[in-house]
Design a protein around this motif. Structure first.
Motif, PDB file in Angstrom:
ATOM      1  N   THR A 302       0.812  -1.219   0.000  1.00  0.00           N
ATOM      2  CA  THR A 302       0.000   0.000   0.000  1.00  0.00           C
ATOM      3  C   THR A 302       0.848   1.271   0.000  1.00  0.00           C
ATOM      4  O   THR A 302       0.293   2.369  -0.034  1.00  0.00           O
ATOM      5  N   VAL A 303       2.158   1.120   0.041  1.00  0.00           N
ATOM      6  CA  VAL A 303       3.044   2.296  -0.023  1.00  0.00           C
ATOM      7  C   VAL A 303       3.089   2.822  -1.455  1.00  0.00           C
ATOM      8  O   VAL A 303       3.239   2.050  -2.410  1.00  0.00           O
ATOM      9  N   GLN A 304       2.957   4.125  -1.616  1.00  0.00           N
ATOM     10  CA  GLN A 304       3.041   4.775  -2.917  1.00  0.00           C
ATOM     11  C   GLN A 304       4.231   5.727  -2.946  1.00  0.00           C
ATOM     12  O   GLN A 304       4.694   6.192  -1.909  1.00  0.00           O
ATOM     13  N   SER A 305       4.712   6.008  -4.152  1.00  0.00           N
ATOM     14  CA  SER A 305       5.781   6.986  -4.357  1.00  0.00           C
ATOM     15  C   SER A 305       5.229   8.129  -5.185  1.00  0.00           C
ATOM     16  O   SER A 305       4.375   7.926  -6.048  1.00  0.00           O
ATOM     17  N   SER A 376       4.515  -2.714 -14.642  1.00  0.00           N
ATOM     18  CA  SER A 376       4.530  -1.782 -13.525  1.00  0.00           C
ATOM     19  C   SER A 376       4.467  -2.541 -12.213  1.00  0.00           C
ATOM     20  O   SER A 376       3.780  -3.561 -12.087  1.00  0.00           O
ATOM     21  N   ARG A 377       5.199  -2.055 -11.235  1.00  0.00           N
ATOM     22  CA  ARG A 377       5.270  -2.729  -9.941  1.00  0.00           C
ATOM     23  C   ARG A 377       4.671  -1.846  -8.855  1.00  0.00           C
ATOM     24  O   ARG A 377       4.754  -0.613  -8.924  1.00  0.00           O
ATOM     25  N   PRO A 378       4.083  -2.447  -7.817  1.00  0.00           N
ATOM     26  CA  PRO A 378       3.581  -1.651  -6.692  1.00  0.00           C
ATOM     27  C   PRO A 378       4.678  -0.785  -6.097  1.00  0.00           C
ATOM     28  O   PRO A 378       5.809  -1.232  -5.932  1.00  0.00           O
ATOM     29  N   GLY A 379       4.338   0.467  -5.824  1.00  0.00           N
ATOM     30  CA  GLY A 379       5.292   1.381  -5.212  1.00  0.00           C
ATOM     31  C   GLY A 379       6.020   2.281  -6.183  1.00  0.00           C
ATOM     32  O   GLY A 379       6.677   3.245  -5.769  1.00  0.00           O
ATOM     33  N   GLN A 380       5.960   2.003  -7.484  1.00  0.00           N
ATOM     34  CA  GLN A 380       6.633   2.844  -8.455  1.00  0.00           C
ATOM     35  C   GLN A 380       5.902   4.176  -8.607  1.00  0.00           C
ATOM     36  O   GLN A 380       4.685   4.266  -8.380  1.00  0.00           O
TER      37      GLN A 380
END
Length: 409
Positions: A302-305, A376-380
């Motif tokens: 659930t972390v986003q950049s 695409s990967r989670p957090g990118q």
């Protein structure tokens, strides 16, 4: 300074146009040099040991260099020895001491160094670098000198072939969307967030480069004349351009972690504090770091950049050859290998390192271009923001000293 003036397209276009003309002007003579001298370089490099002084604070980076060492030994007969360091400034001091002691041009202890910013500026100024070599590397033809102009300009200092680009960096923030669904898009919004959630935001203590970068980002957003930051710093310029910065930090610090009286030592500590729930956001200079940490199961998916909407500071990191490197030919072979599509693609892989490439992937042959294709990967970072150029390298020391004087006790 109003936020609308942060990015000046005409100025950026003119800079890129100039860099393009420079690259074109050099291309014909570089191509000729490659055809006549590169085979000689390869022959001279075989059997050499290259002592590569590079930051060793990441297990993934260290593992990547071990892979590179195996490839170089097998394909070119060059032994790459990773000399693990914590600060490139210490390497610059050592090379300067060697020159002052009269070490000749083959009697140094460093063959290649991972470097950029004020450390490159110091080596260039003090004559501590070998002859220009970067544009003569065969793989330099794939470097994106137009779309990524910082591959030719390091903290507003022209590289002039004295260092070879290795990877890209841009100030990026990260947070768990479950705790921060609406991230701040500029320093003013970050201040508002800090006021609404006191003690839940901080940044590393300068001279840690993440901390200094945070300060420089705030400087760019508040400086009355952002163009002045591209020039060498003077006491008058520091006083005029940084006055709004200090007012901003004076307003921000009381709302930071521990009231702005203490600061973490590095970005890894900030990231861990965010993961533990003590902070609501962290920062990095690698846009893929959150994705890397999620893949390693050190952060939740659930972390986003994100990057500020109108842009964040970005730069290129390089490798350079000191004037007294014993294995100059081997160092050039290493630098060329690090620019190869295979090495750049592996470095950009989230599961390996996640460091963005310096190459113009669209210009690569199809087979090489395919190396970079991945889902695409989670957090990118979902939407990449414009890159704001670094202030001139001389601003780093001036800002760090003044920050320490004001907030370091």
């Amino acid at each position: 300074m109003k936020s609308e003036t942060l990015i000046q397209p005409a100025l950026i276009f003119n800079r890129r146009q100039s860099l393009t003309l420079l690259a074109v002007a050099m291309s014909s003579c570089v191509a000729q040099a490659q055809n006549t001298t590169w085979p000689d370089t390869l022959r001279a490099a075989r059997g050499q040991t290259v002592y590569f002084n590079a930051w060793a604070g990441s297990e993934r980076i260290n593992a990547y260099l071990q892979w590179a060492a195996a490839e170089l030994q097998r394909d070119f007969g060059v032994k790459l020895q990773h000399v693990k360091i914590s600060d490139a400034a210490d390497v610059v001091k050592r090379i300067r001491a060697e020159k002052q002691a009269g070490r000749k041009d083959t009697e140094g202890t460093v063959d290649l160094v991972w470097i950029n910013g004020e450390n490159f500026a110091a080596m260039k100024r003090d004559g501590l670098l070998s002859a220009p070599f970067a544009q003569a590397l065969p793989n330099f033809q794939w470097v994106d000198t137009v779309g990524k102009p910082t591959t030719l300009v390091d903290f507003s200092v022209p590289t002039e072939g004295l260092e070879s680009p290795w990877g890209m960096a841009q100030l990026t923030f990260l947070a768990d969307t479950q705790r921060l669904p609406k991230p701040p898009q500029n320093m003013a919004e970050l201040l508002a967030l800090a006021r609404s959630q006191p003690g839940r935001i901080t940044y590393p203590r300068p001279p840690n480069f993440h901390g200094t970068t945070f300060v420089k980002q705030a400087l760019i957003e508040h400086a009355p004349d952002v163009k002045a930051l591209a020039q060498p710093v003077t006491p008058a310029a520091l006083a005029a351009q940084a006055a709004p910065l200090w007012r901003f930090l004076d307003a921000l610090h009381p709302h930071l972690w521990r009231g702005g009286k203490q600061f973490p030592q590095n970005s890894a500590a900030v990231r861990q504090m965010m993961a533990d729930g003590e902070l609501v956001m962290a920062l990095t200079f690698n846009p893929n770091e959150a994705a890397n940490e999620i893949a390693a199961k050190r952060l939740p998916a659930t972390v986003q950049s994100w990057q500020f909407a109108k842009g964040t500071i970005g730069n290129t990191h390089f490798v350079a050859i000191p004037y007294n490197a014993p294995s100059k030919a081997g160092a050039q072979v290493v630098a060329n290998f690090l620019l190869s599509p295979a090495a750049q693609a592996r470095k950009a892989d989230i599961d390996v390192w996640g460091d963005p490439t310096v190459l113009d992937v669209a210009r690569l042959p199809a087979a090489e271009r395919a190396r970079f294709q991945s889902a695409s990967r989670p957090g990118q970072v979902a939407v990449t923001a414009p890159v704001l150029p670094e202030p001139h390298a001389s601003w780093v020391d001036a800002l760090e000293k003044e920050w320490t004087r004001r907030y370091g006790v």
